[in-house]
Write a protein that holds these residues in place. Structure first.
Motif, PDB file in Angstrom:
ATOM      1  N   SER A  15       0.828  -1.213   0.000  1.00 54.75           N
ATOM      2  CA  SER A  15       0.000   0.000   0.000  1.00 54.75           C
ATOM      3  C   SER A  15       0.861   1.260   0.000  1.00 54.75           C
ATOM      4  CB  SER A  15      -0.977  -0.005   1.187  1.00 54.75           C
ATOM      5  OG  SER A  15      -0.315   0.208   2.413  1.00 54.75           O
ATOM      6  N   THR A  18       2.413   1.577  -3.513  1.00 55.19           N
ATOM      7  CA  THR A  18       1.380   2.052  -4.445  1.00 55.19           C
ATOM      8  C   THR A  18       1.172   3.544  -4.276  1.00 55.19           C
ATOM      9  OG1 THR A  18       0.287  -0.092  -4.464  1.00 55.19           O
ATOM     10  CG2 THR A  18      -1.041   1.806  -5.136  1.00 55.19           C
ATOM     11  N   ALA A  19       1.127   4.020  -3.024  1.00 55.40           N
ATOM     12  CA  ALA A  19       0.950   5.462  -2.775  1.00 55.40           C
ATOM     13  C   ALA A  19       2.151   6.248  -3.286  1.00 55.40           C
ATOM     14  CB  ALA A  19       0.725   5.715  -1.285  1.00 55.40           C
ATOM     15  N   GLY A  21       3.966   5.501  -5.767  1.00 51.63           N
ATOM     16  CA  GLY A  21       3.891   5.494  -7.222  1.00 51.63           C
ATOM     17  C   GLY A  21       2.722   6.269  -7.784  1.00 51.63           C
ATOM     18  N   SER A  22       1.883   6.807  -6.909  1.00 55.20           N
ATOM     19  CA  SER A  22       0.707   7.548  -7.348  1.00 55.20           C
ATOM     20  C   SER A  22       0.997   9.047  -7.341  1.00 55.20           C
ATOM     21  CB  SER A  22      -0.474   7.252  -6.410  1.00 55.20           C
ATOM     22  OG  SER A  22      -1.504   8.184  -6.614  1.00 55.20           O
ATOM     23  N   PRO A  23       1.053   9.678  -8.520  1.00 57.82           N
ATOM     24  CA  PRO A  23       1.316  11.114  -8.548  1.00 57.82           C
ATOM     25  C   PRO A  23       0.302  11.920  -7.734  1.00 57.82           C
ATOM     26  CG  PRO A  23       1.474  10.185 -10.742  1.00 57.82           C
ATOM     27  CD  PRO A  23       0.929   9.113  -9.852  1.00 57.82           C
ATOM     28  N   SER A  24      -0.951  11.496  -7.726  1.00 59.80           N
ATOM     29  CA  SER A  24      -1.950  12.259  -6.966  1.00 59.80           C
ATOM     30  C   SER A  24      -1.738  12.112  -5.461  1.00 59.80           C
ATOM     31  CB  SER A  24      -3.373  11.854  -7.354  1.00 59.80           C
ATOM     32  OG  SER A  24      -3.591  10.484  -7.074  1.00 59.80           O
ATOM     33  N   ALA A  25      -1.377  10.928  -4.980  1.00 57.35           N
ATOM     34  CA  ALA A  25      -1.144  10.744  -3.541  1.00 57.35           C
ATOM     35  C   ALA A  25       0.045  11.571  -3.083  1.00 57.35           C
ATOM     36  CB  ALA A  25      -0.922   9.268  -3.222  1.00 57.35           C
ATOM     37  N   ARG A  27       1.307  14.271  -4.686  1.00 55.03           N
ATOM     38  CA  ARG A  27       1.004  15.690  -4.892  1.00 55.03           C
ATOM     39  C   ARG A  27       0.105  16.234  -3.791  1.00 55.03           C
ATOM     40  NH1 ARG A  27      -0.295  15.221  -9.800  1.00 55.03           N
ATOM     41  NH2 ARG A  27      -2.512  14.889  -9.486  1.00 55.03           N
ATOM     42  N   GLU A  28      -0.842  15.426  -3.312  1.00 58.54           N
ATOM     43  CA  GLU A  28      -1.769  15.882  -2.281  1.00 58.54           C
ATOM     44  C   GLU A  28      -1.193  15.786  -0.875  1.00 58.54           C
ATOM     45  OE1 GLU A  28      -5.400  13.745  -2.874  1.00 58.54           O
ATOM     46  OE2 GLU A  28      -5.603  14.462  -4.933  1.00 58.54           O
ATOM     47  N   ARG A  35       7.277  15.968  -2.289  1.00 58.57           N
ATOM     48  CA  ARG A  35       6.829  16.483  -3.590  1.00 58.57           C
ATOM     49  C   ARG A  35       7.981  17.015  -4.430  1.00 58.57           C
ATOM     50  NH1 ARG A  35       2.603  19.041  -0.463  1.00 58.57           N
ATOM     51  NH2 ARG A  35       3.676  21.000  -0.823  1.00 58.57           N
TER      52      ARG A  35
END
Length: 196
Positions: A15, A18-19, A21-25, A27-28, A35
């Protein structure tokens, strides 16, 4: 090497990866260092995070611990720049959030200090919400289930900085010695009676 870092549950690690590797996770996340990092980042040093409840005993209720999650240090280059917490949900382990702040460098420093100690330990984190305090918990049974147990009197606690007033950060204390100090910090002062 005196530290035996237990493996995190595979779903907890997945998990976090995965986070990451997630641009939105990313970035937020409220982690400017995460960042803005250039290059690859890795999730390292999984530590079980236990919460110490009831620092002040009430009747037959003694202080107890419970597993709250797993924390991974996020390394970018040669240092930890953030951390990722996971939590147990009804569906299993899940990513909770990224964060940064003084506890990241303090955790790294405490782990380095622990490496130089004699003996062999299983590192864990112990949160004491009643004192707004986090310690590196060096459990003497390095083969113990990292999700279970409570601090034994001979285990070591290393308060992370910032530590509460009157408790030295980055100094190892036996549980039997530090628990009474923590208890005295939580116990409310008696009310003074004034003559009428």
């Amino acid at each position: 090497m005196p530290l035996h870092v237990p493996p995190a549950p595979a779903p907890a690690l997945r998990s976090v990866l995965t986070a990451l590797g997630s641009p939105s996770a990313v970035r937020e996340a409220r982690t400017p260092a995460l960042r803005s990092v250039q290059g690859a980042v890795t999730a390292e040093l999984p530590l079980p995070v236990h919460v110490l409840d009831q620092v002040v005993p009430h009747g037959d209720r003694r202080p107890r611990t419970r597993l709250a999650g797993w924390r991974f240090l996020i390394r970018g280059g040669d240092r930890a720049i953030a951390a990722a917490d996971t939590m147990l949900t009804p569906d299993g382990w899940a990513f909770s959030h990224f964060f940064e702040g003084p506890y990241i460098a303090s955790t790294e420093r405490a782990l380095q200090q622990a490496e130089a100690l004699p003996g062999s330990y299983q590192p864990r984190l112990l949160s004491v919400p009643e004192l707004y305090m986090i310690t590196l918990w060096l459990h003497g049974n390095r083969e113990a289930d990292p999700a279970k147990g409570k601090p034994a009197p001979a285990d070591l606690l290393v308060p992370l900085a910032p530590a509460p007033p009157g408790i030295a950060a980055h100094r190892s204390h036996r549980v039997a010695d530090l628990l009474p100090v923590m208890t005295s910090r939580v116990t409310p002062a008696p009310l003074l009676g004034f003559p009428a």
